[in-house]
Design an enzyme around this catalytic site. Structure first.
Site, PDB file in Angstrom:
ATOM      1  N   TYR A  82       6.658  22.594  12.765  1.00  0.00           N
ATOM      2  CA  TYR A  82       5.791  23.757  12.595  1.00  0.00           C
ATOM      3  C   TYR A  82       6.616  24.966  12.177  1.00  0.00           C
ATOM      4  O   TYR A  82       6.315  25.636  11.187  1.00  0.00           O
ATOM      5  CB  TYR A  82       5.044  24.038  13.907  1.00  0.00           C
ATOM      6  CG  TYR A  82       4.400  25.399  13.998  1.00  0.00           C
ATOM      7  CD1 TYR A  82       5.083  26.476  14.581  1.00  0.00           C
ATOM      8  CD2 TYR A  82       3.119  25.623  13.510  1.00  0.00           C
ATOM      9  CE1 TYR A  82       4.506  27.733  14.658  1.00  0.00           C
ATOM     10  CE2 TYR A  82       2.532  26.879  13.596  1.00  0.00           C
ATOM     11  CZ  TYR A  82       3.237  27.924  14.170  1.00  0.00           C
ATOM     12  OH  TYR A  82       2.658  29.180  14.240  1.00  0.00           O
TER      13      TYR A  82
HETATM   14  N1  NDP Z   1      -2.491  32.935  18.233  1.00  0.00           N
HETATM   15  C1  NDP Z   1      -1.244  33.375  18.259  1.00  0.00           C
HETATM   16  O1  NDP Z   1      -0.779  33.940  19.281  1.00  0.00           O
HETATM   17  C2  NDP Z   1      -0.351  33.220  17.063  1.00  0.00           C
HETATM   18  C3  NDP Z   1      -0.879  32.877  15.813  1.00  0.00           C
HETATM   19  N2  NDP Z   1      -0.024  32.752  14.735  1.00  0.00           N
HETATM   20  C4  NDP Z   1      -0.592  32.408  13.418  1.00  0.00           C
HETATM   21  O2  NDP Z   1      -1.745  33.201  13.162  1.00  0.00           O
HETATM   22  C5  NDP Z   1      -2.736  32.409  12.485  1.00  0.00           C
HETATM   23  C6  NDP Z   1      -4.031  32.401  13.294  1.00  0.00           C
HETATM   24  O3  NDP Z   1      -3.728  31.932  14.616  1.00  0.00           O
HETATM   25  P1  NDP Z   1      -4.890  31.331  15.543  1.00  0.00           P
HETATM   26  O4  NDP Z   1      -6.153  32.079  15.312  1.00  0.00           O
HETATM   27  O5  NDP Z   1      -4.327  31.240  16.926  1.00  0.00           O
HETATM   28  O6  NDP Z   1      -5.043  29.865  14.926  1.00  0.00           O
HETATM   29  P2  NDP Z   1      -5.788  28.554  15.515  1.00  0.00           P
HETATM   30  O7  NDP Z   1      -4.734  27.598  15.963  1.00  0.00           O
HETATM   31  O8  NDP Z   1      -6.794  29.027  16.499  1.00  0.00           O
HETATM   32  O9  NDP Z   1      -6.471  27.871  14.220  1.00  0.00           O
HETATM   33  C7  NDP Z   1      -6.771  28.621  13.102  1.00  0.00           C
HETATM   34  C8  NDP Z   1      -7.723  27.890  12.241  1.00  0.00           C
HETATM   35  O10 NDP Z   1      -7.012  26.930  11.427  1.00  0.00           O
HETATM   36  C9  NDP Z   1      -7.904  25.846  11.215  1.00  0.00           C
HETATM   37  N3  NDP Z   1      -7.218  24.615  10.817  1.00  0.00           N
HETATM   38  C10 NDP Z   1      -6.331  23.898  11.518  1.00  0.00           C
HETATM   39  N4  NDP Z   1      -5.990  22.782  10.844  1.00  0.00           N
HETATM   40  C11 NDP Z   1      -6.711  22.793   9.683  1.00  0.00           C
HETATM   41  C12 NDP Z   1      -6.820  21.926   8.560  1.00  0.00           C
HETATM   42  N5  NDP Z   1      -6.130  20.786   8.502  1.00  0.00           N
HETATM   43  N6  NDP Z   1      -7.658  22.264   7.564  1.00  0.00           N
HETATM   44  C13 NDP Z   1      -8.387  23.404   7.622  1.00  0.00           C
HETATM   45  N7  NDP Z   1      -8.325  24.279   8.642  1.00  0.00           N
HETATM   46  C14 NDP Z   1      -7.501  23.964   9.671  1.00  0.00           C
HETATM   47  C15 NDP Z   1      -8.604  25.681  12.541  1.00  0.00           C
HETATM   48  O11 NDP Z   1      -9.801  24.943  12.347  1.00  0.00           O
HETATM   49  P3  NDP Z   1     -10.412  24.021  13.523  1.00  0.00           P
HETATM   50  O12 NDP Z   1     -11.092  24.986  14.407  1.00  0.00           O
HETATM   51  O13 NDP Z   1     -11.301  23.065  12.825  1.00  0.00           O
HETATM   52  O14 NDP Z   1      -9.257  23.344  14.206  1.00  0.00           O
HETATM   53  C16 NDP Z   1      -8.828  27.115  12.969  1.00  0.00           C
HETATM   54  O15 NDP Z   1     -10.070  27.599  12.534  1.00  0.00           O
HETATM   55  C17 NDP Z   1      -2.117  31.027  12.299  1.00  0.00           C
HETATM   56  O16 NDP Z   1      -1.514  30.929  11.024  1.00  0.00           O
HETATM   57  C18 NDP Z   1      -1.058  30.976  13.381  1.00  0.00           C
HETATM   58  O17 NDP Z   1       0.007  30.059  13.078  1.00  0.00           O
HETATM   59  C19 NDP Z   1       1.332  32.894  14.846  1.00  0.00           C
HETATM   60  C20 NDP Z   1       1.884  33.219  16.056  1.00  0.00           C
HETATM   61  C21 NDP Z   1       1.083  33.460  17.235  1.00  0.00           C
HETATM   62  N1  LIG Z   2      -2.067  27.829  14.594  1.00  0.00           N
HETATM   63  C1  LIG Z   2      -1.558  28.397  15.694  1.00  0.00           C
HETATM   64  N2  LIG Z   2      -0.296  28.832  15.689  1.00  0.00           N
HETATM   65  C2  LIG Z   2       0.215  29.385  16.839  1.00  0.00           C
HETATM   66  C3  LIG Z   2      -0.572  29.530  17.980  1.00  0.00           C
HETATM   67  C4  LIG Z   2      -1.915  29.070  17.937  1.00  0.00           C
HETATM   68  O1  LIG Z   2      -2.657  29.163  18.923  1.00  0.00           O
HETATM   69  N3  LIG Z   2      -2.354  28.519  16.788  1.00  0.00           N
HETATM   70  N4  LIG Z   2      -0.073  30.109  19.112  1.00  0.00           N
HETATM   71  C5  LIG Z   2       1.200  30.483  19.188  1.00  0.00           C
HETATM   72  C6  LIG Z   2       1.690  31.072  20.504  1.00  0.00           C
HETATM   73  O2  LIG Z   2       0.874  32.191  20.866  1.00  0.00           O
HETATM   74  C7  LIG Z   2       3.145  31.528  20.500  1.00  0.00           C
HETATM   75  O3  LIG Z   2       3.311  32.529  19.540  1.00  0.00           O
HETATM   76  C8  LIG Z   2       3.512  32.087  21.864  1.00  0.00           C
HETATM   77  O4  LIG Z   2       3.609  31.073  22.797  1.00  0.00           O
HETATM   78  C9  LIG Z   2       2.139  30.316  18.057  1.00  0.00           C
HETATM   79  N5  LIG Z   2       1.489  29.805  16.873  1.00  0.00           N
END
Ligand code: NDP
Ligand SMILES: Nc1nc2c(c(=O)[nH]1)N=C([C@H](O)[C@@H](O)CO)CN2
Length: 242
Positions: A154
């Site tokens: 990842y």
């Molecule tokens: N949340 C956090 O604290 C952090 C987030 N980020 C980044 O920020 C962004 C948003 O995070 P967050 O909202 O937590 O993300 P989530 O993990 O909640 O997922 C985001 C979305 O991606 C979709 N997704 C996953 N796999 C696929 C696929 N194969 N094809 C199409 N769609 C897909 C999911 O759809 P489905 O619901 O169908 O699974 C979901 O709607 C991401 O890029 C993440 O890496 C980075 C660091 C920290």
């Molecule tokens: N696709 C996602 N990416 C990440 C998520 C998540 O929920 N969905 N969450 C994190 C964590 O919050 C991390 O930043 C702290 O433990 C990272 N990326």
């Protein structure tokens, strides 16, 4: 200025918050989703154009970009938000894990950016100040710069996504800005226990679950700029100083 914004992964959490936020401001939102949650119905009622697209499927991505090119005469912003936070111990083979991470976080944005770049450039040229008027935002992660012991594939894919920020910023200047947003602790997941939460918060000198608003305000800044490109904007509570 009314924008047309493509956001991937609008079904929940940050993507859903971004889509609702920009719809509420009167912009056109094109959203992709994988799972059809009630939130997708809600976004449709708010006027979003919604497309089911599994980003592990290049053919589905072709269908998405062909539909956008044929049915939308303007697109000025793409936010690559969709992501799969796959741990290395998920049970998939190492080869499958790396392939999946690179497909979702690198190959899909690459395919979409190349296919839709002409729309972004044309949209910028309709502005009085066309320099940097259109945008691509890659949602990366703090671990792109630091690595991760439990999410090696990842983290590597998010680092590759930021490298594409550098390449596309050079390729698409001067009309399109391309930037990364590198978050850390924005939103916990529902199954995160108290011990995990405490450990995660302790990693930053600002020990907070930051929330969606931190991302929305940074996206607003980037969309409004005509001078920032090829950079990564950390939203990480000072994790690099711990
Ligand atoms: N949340 C956090 O604290 C952090 C987030 N980020 C980044 O920020 C962004 C948003 O995070 P967050 O909202 O937590 O993300 P989530 O993990 O909640 O997922 C985001 C979305 O991606 C979709 N997704 C996953 N796999 C696929 C696929 N194969 N094809 C199409 N769609 C897909 C999911 O759809 P489905 O619901 O169908 O699974 C979901 O709607 C991401 O890029 C993440 O890496 C980075 C660091 C920290
Ligand atoms: N696709 C996602 N990416 C990440 C998520 C998540 O929920 N969905 N969450 C994190 C964590 O919050 C991390 O930043 C702290 O433990 C990272 N990326």
């Amino acid at each position: 200025m009314e924008r047309t914004i493509l956001i991937t992964g609008v079904g929940k959490r940050i993507g859903y918050a971004l889509a609702k936020y920009y719809l509420a401001q009167g912009h056109q939102v094109i959203g992709t989703y994988r799972t059809h949650y009630d939130s997708i119905e809600q976004l449709g009622k708010l006027g979003a154009s919604l497309h089911s697209c599994d980003l592990t499927d290049p053919t589905a991505i072709d269908a998405l970009v062909n539909h956008i090119n044929q049915h939308h005469d303007s697109l000025d912003t793409i936010i690559h938000n969709a992501s799969d936070w796959l741990p290395d111990n998920s049970g998939l083979s190492p080869a499958e894990t790396m392939a999946r991470m690179m497909q979702i976080h690198v190959s899909a944005p690459y395919q979409i950016n190349l296919a839709l770049a002409p729309l972004l450039i044309n949209a910028a040229k309709t502005n009085d100040d066309s320099i940097g008027a259109s945008n691509i935002i890659h949602m990366t992660d703090f671990v792109a710069e630091k690595g991760s012991k439990k999410h090696i594939a990842y983290a590597a894919s998010k680092a590759a996504l930021h490298n594409m920020t550098l390449s596309f910023a050079s390729l698409l200047a001067p009309h399109v800005k391309v930037n990364s947003i590198a978050p850390a602790m924005i939103l916990f997941n529902e199954d995160d226990g108290e011990a995990y939460k405490a450990k995660a918060l302790a990693k930053a000198i600002l020990p907070k679950e930051a929330g969606n608003a931190e991302i929305m305000s940074l996206v607003d800044y980037l969309l409004g700029s005509h001078y920032v490109t090829g950079r990564s904007y950390a939203v990480d509570g000072g994790r690099h100083l711990k």
